[in-house]
Design a protein around this motif. Structure first.
Motif, PDB file in Angstrom:
ATOM      1  N   LEU A  24       0.868  -1.180   0.000  1.00 13.89           N
ATOM      2  CA  LEU A  24       0.000   0.000   0.000  1.00 13.89           C
ATOM      3  C   LEU A  24       0.895   1.216   0.000  1.00 13.89           C
ATOM      4  O   LEU A  24       1.818   1.323   0.830  1.00 13.89           O
ATOM      5  CB  LEU A  24      -0.876   0.022   1.257  1.00 13.89           C
ATOM      6  CG  LEU A  24      -2.097  -0.905   1.310  1.00 13.89           C
ATOM      7  CD1 LEU A  24      -1.668  -2.338   1.426  1.00 13.89           C
ATOM      8  CD2 LEU A  24      -2.992  -0.516   2.469  1.00 13.89           C
ATOM      9  N   LEU A  35      -1.747   5.709   0.513  1.00 19.76           N
ATOM     10  CA  LEU A  35      -3.178   5.464   0.363  1.00 19.76           C
ATOM     11  C   LEU A  35      -3.996   6.509   1.129  1.00 19.76           C
ATOM     12  O   LEU A  35      -3.714   6.818   2.282  1.00 19.76           O
ATOM     13  CB  LEU A  35      -3.494   4.076   0.901  1.00 19.76           C
ATOM     14  CG  LEU A  35      -4.695   3.402   0.294  1.00 19.76           C
ATOM     15  CD1 LEU A  35      -4.505   3.206  -1.197  1.00 19.76           C
ATOM     16  CD2 LEU A  35      -4.921   2.067   0.968  1.00 19.76           C
ATOM     17  N   SER A  68       3.710  -2.573   3.721  1.00 18.37           N
ATOM     18  CA  SER A  68       3.727  -3.743   2.839  1.00 18.37           C
ATOM     19  C   SER A  68       3.630  -4.994   3.698  1.00 18.37           C
ATOM     20  O   SER A  68       4.080  -5.023   4.837  1.00 18.37           O
ATOM     21  CB  SER A  68       4.985  -3.754   1.984  1.00 18.37           C
ATOM     22  OG  SER A  68       6.119  -3.691   2.811  1.00 18.37           O
ATOM     23  N   THR A  84      -9.518   0.959   5.289  1.00 17.94           N
ATOM     24  CA  THR A  84      -8.302   0.403   4.682  1.00 17.94           C
ATOM     25  C   THR A  84      -8.574  -0.997   4.134  1.00 17.94           C
ATOM     26  O   THR A  84      -8.215  -1.310   2.991  1.00 17.94           O
ATOM     27  CB  THR A  84      -7.169   0.332   5.727  1.00 17.94           C
ATOM     28  OG1 THR A  84      -7.034   1.616   6.329  1.00 17.94           O
ATOM     29  CG2 THR A  84      -5.859  -0.076   5.095  1.00 17.94           C
ATOM     30  N   ILE A  89      -8.343  -2.509   0.292  1.00 19.14           N
ATOM     31  CA  ILE A  89      -7.541  -3.677  -0.101  1.00 19.14           C
ATOM     32  C   ILE A  89      -8.427  -4.697  -0.819  1.00 19.14           C
ATOM     33  O   ILE A  89      -8.024  -5.321  -1.792  1.00 19.14           O
ATOM     34  CB  ILE A  89      -6.859  -4.335   1.128  1.00 19.14           C
ATOM     35  CG1 ILE A  89      -5.902  -3.363   1.787  1.00 19.14           C
ATOM     36  CG2 ILE A  89      -6.103  -5.600   0.702  1.00 19.14           C
ATOM     37  CD1 ILE A  89      -5.316  -3.850   3.101  1.00 19.14           C
ATOM     38  N   ILE A  94      -2.555   0.431  -4.443  1.00 21.10           N
ATOM     39  CA  ILE A  94      -2.381  -0.861  -3.795  1.00 21.10           C
ATOM     40  C   ILE A  94      -1.895  -1.813  -4.882  1.00 21.10           C
ATOM     41  O   ILE A  94      -2.545  -1.946  -5.928  1.00 21.10           O
ATOM     42  CB  ILE A  94      -3.709  -1.384  -3.218  1.00 21.10           C
ATOM     43  CG1 ILE A  94      -4.273  -0.388  -2.223  1.00 21.10           C
ATOM     44  CG2 ILE A  94      -3.506  -2.747  -2.566  1.00 21.10           C
ATOM     45  CD1 ILE A  94      -5.668  -0.726  -1.742  1.00 21.10           C
TER      46      ILE A  94
END
Lengths: 299, 419
Positions: A4, A7, A23, A43, A47, A58
């Motif tokens: 990521l 973000l 990560s 979050t 994802i 991502i």
């Protein structure tokens, strides 16, 4: 590897996630920690490709995620529930098919998992008739049925009795050993401390703390030791190198001067008191979490 | 659209269809809805025709004029029930010894004591006669009309006799003319244009359409609510796109609706075979079915979009009742539209997608609708359904992930614009 980068997710009057980067490596359980409303769910949703980030990227194994990535993810949401009036096996197969399994694959994987979680006999029952713990097992199966490479588990242990908590813990650990990417979101700091190699602490949408648990503990270590003894409580404060001591009848927690290493201190005191035990006190993740969040709210 | 997308839509549709088909609510609606429709359509007629079967009724005649009793007695006693028992037992309440007022009092008390159901009271002054049927409750429509007919005949017969006229003329004079409306069109086809046939045919279709939309729409909102409240929706949209989910749900819903219609069609074919429904009701069956299906798609698409915003049971009920009102409004127009199918207002209403299916279902039966107009309204419905799907999928994408207070219209519009 799941990465990521920068973000960010903005809503009308609110930045839910603000420039976070981390990560996750395969094979290591990753803890995504934070108080309620910190931005964990947002979050996770990004994802899972449920919502699009306002900015940032991502990537999974170097490629920006798209809907082909859906098949590779498994998700156990925090709120629990299933289609109450539907049969357990039907529900599992439905979600398995949506994740790209054929009906036959879905059924045979379901059998395997039901057996592994010791609920084989419940497959023809309606999910609404099951106990809370068993419903949760079904949800866990839904998350893992299609053998996902990325598994996101939101509070996977709440609602389980200790025996089943251990069962689920063992399964999660073995999945990690198989080289899966596992993101564990939880409030239970002791669990996170035991299971996670890496953590990311988020509050008000921003990163508060991240890294490996060992590093973090080292960073927050306060050079404190615990000594256990007999009949020596009056001597403790006067020992060389002691900054401050919480003294009890049979043990004391002693903070040392910064330049004195614990082993050096041990050598000094071993002849001065009758020592029963000696250990280095590491700050618990729980304490670090509370301290950091408090600091963050104070700012 | 890729095969993968279609496959997911199909998986969702299959799940929605199979899981809902098994529910008690669906099975009940399958049986109860046609029952309700039939109750509305045939209830009043059944009630009227069943009154006769109450058994033989004792009634009285109090004829102060002295001219009517005997012939009326003969004719009324001749009515029979289905089992050939006499329909009425007639008592003469007249007695020379008493005054009319006293007789009336006695007759009233007999009626109130339930010795007789009621009595016909005939008075005359000069040559004018007055007829009353006196009974404690409201009198049965069928009895009253029989007595009226009988006494009219008696009166005409006595007048004829007074004037020494040929009594065979009586039958001729008492026969009434009835006007039969016949609907004609350019192709030279003729059809019986019966208000009742039109009404039943349109009414049945509209009721079935409404019930199908309401029952499956309600089921959809409840299942969305369940998925939202236990966050299954998040697992779903992490497995497929919101559009695939919406597509699958609408498709599943439509399959469910079509199954309902199929079952009801079989039931009505059975009724048709037994002459309970007039065959004329199915004259325009093809375009009617198209309006039905398009109307169903249009409203289903709206339901899915609006339903996705809901996050509590109360909100679900509110949304459900708003949509029901939207559906019921056109029903108000059934009777006026049948009577005046070609007014400007009716034409305008046929072009508004919310009322198109209902109004056109009536117009097809009530008057000759040009083919061009039929296709134009088909087109309007198809375009509006597509628009409803686009509109709904936008709300849906946002709505399914919002759990707080239901967004108001302004917020929804803003959200859609922003995307």
């Amino acid at each position: 590897m799941l990465v990521l980068e920068g973000l960010r997710k903005e809503y009308k009057n609110l930045t839910a996630v603000d420039e976070i980067s981390f990560s996750v490596e395969p094979g290591k359980i990753f803890g995504l920690l934070g108080p309620n409303g910190a931005g964990k769910t947002t979050t996770i949703r990004m994802i899972l490709n449920i919502i699009k980030p306002s900015s940032g990227t991502i990537t999974y194994n170097g490629e920006i995620i798209n809907h082909a990535f859906d098949k590779l993810t498994g998700y156990l949401p925090e709120e629990r529930g299933l289609y109450k009036k539907s049969k357990v096996i039907d529900i599992i197969v439905y979600f398995g098919q949506l994740k790209g399994l054929s009906k036959i694959e879905a059924i045979s994987n379901a059998q395997l998992w039901l057996k592994k979680l010791e609920i084989e006999d419940l497959k023809e029952r309606k999910s609404g008739e099951l106990s809370k713990g068993n419903q949760q097992k079904i949800q866990f199966i839904i998350a893992t049925l299609h053998n996902p490479e990325v598994l996101i588990l939101d509070e996977p242990f709440t609602g389980f009795d200790p025996v089943n908590q251990q069962l689920i813990k063992n399964i999660i650990v073995s999945l990690a050993q198989q080289g899966k990417i596992i993101i564990l979101s939880t409030h239970q700091m002791d669990t996170a401390e035991k299971l996670c190699k890496q953590i990311f602490l988020i509050n008000k949408g921003k990163e508060v703390l991240s890294g490996s648990i060992a590093e973090i503990k080292k960073k927050y270590a306060s050079n404190t030791v615990r000594i256990e003894y007999e009949n020596a409580s009056d001597k403790i404060s006067a020992l060389p190198g002691v900054v401050q001591a919480d003294v009890f009848n049979n043990y004391a927690e002693v903070q040392l001067e910064n330049n004195i290493a614990p082993e050096q201190f041990l050598k000094t005191i071993i002849n001065q008191i009758s020592l029963k035990g000696f250990s280095i006190i590491e700050p618990s993740l729980n304490k670090i979490f509370i301290d950091e969040i408090k600091k963050d709210f104070d700012n | 659209m890729t095969i993968n997308e279609l496959n997911k839509i199909f998986i969702v549709a299959k799940w929605e269809f199979l899981e809902k088909v098994k529910t008690k609510a669906f099975i009940l609606s399958l049986i109860i809805s046609p029952l309700i429709v039939m109750l509305f359509a045939f209830g009043p007629t059944l009630l009227l025709s069943h009154q006769e079967e109450g058994g033989t009724k004792p009634i009285g005649i109090l004829d102060a004029s002295g001219k009517y009793f005997l012939p009326a007695y003969k004719k009324i006693s001749a009515f029979t029930l289905k089992n050939n028992q006499p329909a009425y037992i007639v008592r003469n309440l007249y007695n020379k010894a008493s005054s009319i007022n006293a007789l009336k009092k006695t007759a009233d008390s007999l009626t109130l004591k339930n010795d007789i159901d009621g009595y016909i009271f005939i008075t005359s002054s000069n040559d004018a006669f007055k007829f009353e049927y006196r009974s404690p409750g409201s009198s049965a429509f069928k009895d009253l009309s029989r007595f009226e007919r009988t006494l009219n005949q008696v009166r005409i017969e006595s007048e004829f006799r007074k004037r020494n006229a040929d009594t065979s003329l009586i039958r001729i004079t008492s026969a009434n003319v009835t006007m039969n409306p016949v609907k004609i069109d350019k192709s030279g086809k003729e059809a019986k244009n019966d208000f009742l046939v039109t009404f039943f045919s349109s009414f049945m279709f509209i009721m079935v359409l409404m019930m199908t939309i309401l029952s499956s729409g309600g089921m959809l909102i409840r299942s969305l609510l369940e998925e939202k409240s236990n966050r299954l929706i998040e697992i779903l949209v992490s497995s497929c796109t919101a559009k695939e989910l919406l597509g699958g749900k609408v498709l599943g819903l439509c399959l469910l609706g079509l199954l309902q219609v199929l079952v009801w069609a079989i039931i009505s074919l059975g009724l048709l075979g037994n002459n309970i429904i007039p065959p004329e009701a199915f004259n325009n069956i093809l375009p009617m079915l198209v309006y039905f299906v398009l109307g169903f798609f249009f409203y289903s698409a709206l339901f899915v979009g609006v339903g996705s915003v809901v996050s509590t049971e109360q909100e679900a009920q509110m949304v459900n009742s708003y949509l029901s009102i939207l559906l019921i409004v056109p029903v108000v127009f059934i009777a006026p539209v049948i009577e005046n199918p070609d007014t400007v207002l009716v034409k305008v209403l046929s072009y508004i997608p919310f009322t198109t299916p209902t109004i056109m279902l009536i117009r097809l039966n009530a008057s000759h609708v040009p083919v061009s107009e039929i296709f134009l309204t088909f087109l309007i419905l198809i375009i509006s359904t597509a628009a409803a799907v686009v509109f709904s999928s936008k709300i849906f994408e946002i709505g399914i992930l919002s759990y707080g207070k239901m967004s108001n219209l302004k917020e929804i519009v803003k959200l859609i614009k922003r995307r």
